[in-house]
Write an enzyme that holds these catalytic residues in place. Structure first.
Site, PDB file in Angstrom:
ATOM      1  N   CYS A  54       0.768  -1.421   0.097  1.00 23.81           N
ATOM      2  CA  CYS A  54      -0.010   0.211  -0.359  1.00 23.81           C
ATOM      3  C   CYS A  54       0.588   0.891  -0.235  1.00 23.81           C
ATOM      4  O   CYS A  54       1.829   1.537   0.788  1.00 23.81           O
ATOM      5  CB  CYS A  54      -0.791   0.365   0.732  1.00 23.81           C
ATOM      6  SG  CYS A  54      -2.338  -1.336   1.318  1.00 23.81           S
ATOM      7  N   ARG A  89       4.380  -0.425  -4.987  1.00 26.57           N
ATOM      8  CA  ARG A  89       3.783  -0.797  -3.463  1.00 26.57           C
ATOM      9  C   ARG A  89       2.638  -1.803  -3.887  1.00 26.57           C
ATOM     10  O   ARG A  89       2.050  -2.249  -2.419  1.00 26.57           O
ATOM     11  CB  ARG A  89       3.332   0.688  -2.537  1.00 26.57           C
ATOM     12  CG  ARG A  89       4.846   1.170  -2.763  1.00 26.57           C
ATOM     13  CD  ARG A  89       4.932   2.510  -1.483  1.00 26.57           C
ATOM     14  NE  ARG A  89       4.989   1.866  -0.021  1.00 26.57           N
ATOM     15  CZ  ARG A  89       5.810   1.121   1.375  1.00 26.57           C
ATOM     16  NH1 ARG A  89       6.443   1.362   0.684  1.00 26.57           N
ATOM     17  NH2 ARG A  89       5.016   0.476   1.915  1.00 26.57           N
ATOM     18  N   LYS A 128       6.088  -4.708  -3.781  1.00 27.12           N
ATOM     19  CA  LYS A 128       7.107  -4.334  -3.648  1.00 27.12           C
ATOM     20  C   LYS A 128       8.049  -4.701  -2.252  1.00 27.12           C
ATOM     21  O   LYS A 128       8.932  -5.398  -2.316  1.00 27.12           O
ATOM     22  CB  LYS A 128       8.028  -3.054  -5.034  1.00 27.12           C
ATOM     23  CG  LYS A 128       9.357  -3.333  -4.414  1.00 27.12           C
ATOM     24  CD  LYS A 128      10.134  -2.717  -6.268  1.00 27.12           C
ATOM     25  CE  LYS A 128      11.280  -2.893  -6.414  1.00 27.12           C
ATOM     26  NZ  LYS A 128      11.838  -4.632  -6.229  1.00 27.12           N
TER      27      LYS A 128
HETATM   28  C1  G6P Z   1       8.536  -8.991  -3.019  1.00 29.81           C
HETATM   29  C2  G6P Z   1       9.333  -8.125  -3.241  1.00 29.81           C
HETATM   30  C3  G6P Z   1      10.922  -9.040  -4.098  1.00 29.81           C
HETATM   31  C4  G6P Z   1      11.732  -8.740  -2.703  1.00 29.81           C
HETATM   32  C5  G6P Z   1      10.779  -9.337  -1.839  1.00 29.81           C
HETATM   33  C6  G6P Z   1      11.925  -8.615  -0.419  1.00 29.81           C
HETATM   34  O1  G6P Z   1       8.091 -10.214  -2.401  1.00 29.81           O
HETATM   35  O2  G6P Z   1       8.989  -7.961  -4.828  1.00 29.81           O
HETATM   36  O3  G6P Z   1      11.280  -8.735  -5.318  1.00 29.81           O
HETATM   37  O4  G6P Z   1      12.427  -9.883  -3.236  1.00 29.81           O
HETATM   38  O5  G6P Z   1       9.496  -8.649  -1.035  1.00 29.81           O
HETATM   39  O6  G6P Z   1      11.949  -7.613  -0.811  1.00 29.81           O
HETATM   40  P1  G6P Z   1      13.298  -6.947   0.212  1.00 29.81           P
HETATM   41  O7  G6P Z   1      12.892  -5.537   0.285  1.00 29.81           O
HETATM   42  O8  G6P Z   1      12.817  -7.042   1.938  1.00 29.81           O
HETATM   43  O9  G6P Z   1      14.137  -7.146  -0.279  1.00 29.81           O
END
Ligand code: G6P
Length: 613
Positions: free
Chosen positions: A2, A27, A608
């Site tokens: 969000c 987000r 993300k």
């Molecule tokens: C989500 C995103 C991924 C990312 C994961 C961990 O699933 O889509 O691309 O690798 O979160 O996020 P972070 O910000 O902790 O690397």
């Protein structure tokens, strides 16, 4: 998850909110809404993306110099118009946007229903709006909007970043944070508040990052910061160094493609200033304070999620190889709930692009409570993880907007490589010659990736051949096993083709049963110590009529004679190969997804920044 944005100032709020929401759409993007104050307060919200809302309300009165906006990733209740934010309270006294989860919302809702409140949506956010209103109305003259917000938040269990409009006090926004990020931008007679700095950057570079339990009361020309318990705080103003170009597509069709092509630069930015000019030494300033502990560590635990977890796996191979410290890699979500054994002299490394991933944050808290030393490897400056850890290294890859992580992964692996080499040298495991040779190899990576990117046409032609498959397998050994996992994740998350990553030798314990003439197998087969073994694995796939697309070292003739297609990467030390071999897999996934008509920057159901468990 969000995205939140708020504006209060002299300009028209709506265009600022819409532009901000578009920047925050990574987000979450299942529904959108805005509320605008101009005499009365008007709320517009609906299922769909920001542009859907924009088209739908183009003929409405969108005037007002105060407003809030929200782009949603559903947690409570399906994405529909009613569940979209902002949420108004029962009597319309409060309007709330929220990122996070109110865990005790059902108990609070029940109590509010018993007191005559009705609900239009299934969301936890509407419960919060009604709780604030209930406290406000019950308190009479003694309770103003700010007090009502603070008292309501003291009853809430869970995570929130919220911005509240009180219709009886329409000259202010009230923002509060616990768990979910909020940044306030300070302009001239105007303030912006948002989930991250991207909607703010083009208006001002002066920002305040809210800490947990902070409440900000924001008027056009005044900002008051307090704790939830009413203790006044002195805001710490920071200067954003982010460049507006970094958050725009700059001619690329998608952010993901731009970010893949940025990797020669982003990796250079990651090691800039950290590797001596004469390539004799690696210095990671953010780790100085914990270096003695790191060198003496008998164990390192790495916690992360998603792509960052794959980077962690590469880190395990690197640190064990070069520094001979045992490493365990854990998913944040498993670590936090499985009663892990954590020793006081453990080093825990948390890896996260966003610095906001809820499970990784919870794992950090657990490790800190157990007395371990926690190091962060993060991309987003000022995010929660760097602030919750004892020491850390920023990846400096620049904003990553595409939901599927690409340049953040290679930046994380670059940091882990630097850490492993530095530790190996300091511990006397790596001799000076090998240390310097490896530094040289690392510094050569950006140019080598540039060469890989120049083969883009070849990736497009292979993507064309396999865009319609339904299943695929990714195989790698040693340092390249995590790259196989990452390659499979990239394909499945953006193209919705089923993809599995496996250690190549494990293929015969299951996945080999799936192989037939329709099954592409992507094999990471650069020249390293398991080269002969991986050639055997390729033969095993071919013997079952599988299709082999092999990523090989330039000039390889053996695999060229067996595989259906080869994609060449420049020669490198095997420990450096993950940084090179992942690039063809990123590009193949990208092209396949585009050819299938998928929204690569905003894949279905994903977000993300995963700020919920
Ligand atoms: C989500 C995103 C991924 C990312 C994961 C961990 O699933 O889509 O691309 O690798 O979160 O996020 P972070 O910000 O902790 O690397």
């Amino acid at each position: 998850m969000c995205g939140i944005v708020g504006y209060i100032g002299k300009k028209q709020a709506y265009p600022i909110l819409i532009k901000g929401l578009k920047r925050l759409e990574y987000r979450g993007y299942d529904s959108t809404g805005v509320a605008l104050i101009n005499g009365s307060t008007r709320i517009f919200k609906r299922k769909g993306k920001v542009s859907d809302l924009e088209d739908n309300i183009a003929n409405e009165d969108l005037s007002g110099t105060i407003g809030i906006g929200h782009t949603r990733w559903a947690t409570h209740g399906e994405p529909n118009d009613e569940n979209a934010h902002p949420h108004a309270s029962h009597n319309g006294k409060f309007i709330v946007i929220h990122n996070g989860i109110i865990e005790n919302y059902d108990r609070l809702k029940e109590r509010l229903i018993n007191r005559g409140y009705t609900f239009k949506s299934e969301t936890d956010t509407e419960v919060l709006a009604n709780l604030i209103e209930y406290i406000y109305l019950k308190g009479g003259k003694n309770v103003d909007a700010e007090i009502a917000v603070r008292l309501a938040l003291s009853k809430v269990i869970g995570a929130y970043g919220i911005v509240v409009i009180a219709t009886d006090e329409p000259d202010k926004l009230i923002a509060a944070r616990k768990g979910s990020p909020l940044v306030i931008g300070i302009g001239e007679d105007e303030y912006l508040v948002a989930s991250d700095a991207t909607p703010i950057i083009e208006h001002t570079k002066s920002v305040i990052y809210l800490n947990n339990d902070n409440v900000a009361i924001i008027r056009r020309n005044e900002l008051t910061l307090k704790t939830i318990n009413n203790d006044e705080l002195v805001p710490e103003i920071q200067h954003l160094t982010m460049d507006i170009g970094a958050i725009e597509k700059q001619g690329y069709d998608h952010f993901m493609l731009k970010e893949i092509f940025e990797q020669p630069q982003s990796i250079t930015d990651t090691f800039r200033g950290r590797i001596a000019q004469d390539l004799s030494e690696i210095r990671l300033g953010g780790l100085y304070d914990v270096l003695p502990k790191l060198e003496q560590a008998t164990r390192i635990l790495i916690v992360a999620c998603g792509t960052s977890w794959h980077a962690g796996l590469v880190g395990e191979y690197l640190i064990e190889e070069f520094a001979r410290i045992p490493v365990e890699v854990e998913y944040g979500s498993e670590f936090r709930y499985r009663n892990p054994i954590i020793f006081k002299d453990d080093i825990v490394i948390a890896i996260s692009q966003s610095g906001e991933t809820a499970d990784t944050l919870a794992a950090i808290e657990l490790a800190k409570n157990a007395g371990a030393t926690v190091i962060g490897i993060c991309n987003v400056v000022g995010s929660s993880i760097p602030r919750e850890t004892h020491a850390g290294v920023y990846t400096h890859a620049g904003p990553e907007i595409g939901v599927a992580s690409t340049k953040a992964f290679t930046a994380q692996v670059t940091v882990l490589t630097m850490m492993a080499l530095m530790l190996g040298k300091r511990k006397g495991v790596l001799d000076d010659t090998s240390y310097k040779k490896l530094i040289k190899e690392l510094v050569a990576v950006p140019d080598k990736i540039q060469g890989i990117l120049e083969q883009n046409e070849k990736f497009i032609s292979i993507a064309e051949l396999y865009k319609n498959v339904t299943n695929s397998l990714y195989l790698g050994r040693g340092f390249l096993f995590p790259v196989a996992l990452e390659g499979a994740l990239k394909l499945k998350e953006i193209s919705y083709i089923h993809a599995e990553g496996y250690p190549a030798a494990e293929m015969k314990h299951g996945p080999i049963a799936l192989i037939d003439k329709n099954m592409p197998v992507f094999v990471l087969a650069t020249k390293d110590k398991s080269y002969d073994k991986i050639v055997t694995n390729i033969q095993e796939v071919k013997a079952r009529n599988g299709i082999v697309i092999a990523i090989v070292t330039e000039g390889d003739t053996v695999i060229k004679g067996i595989a259906d297609h080869i994609l060449e990467v420049p020669k490198s030390h095997e420990a450096i190969a993950p940084l090179l071999t992942v690039v063809p897999l990123q590009l193949l996934s990208y092209h396949i997804a585009v050819m299938r008509g998928c929204n690569v920057d905003q894949p279905r159901n994903l977000a993300k920044s995963v700020t919920v468990e």
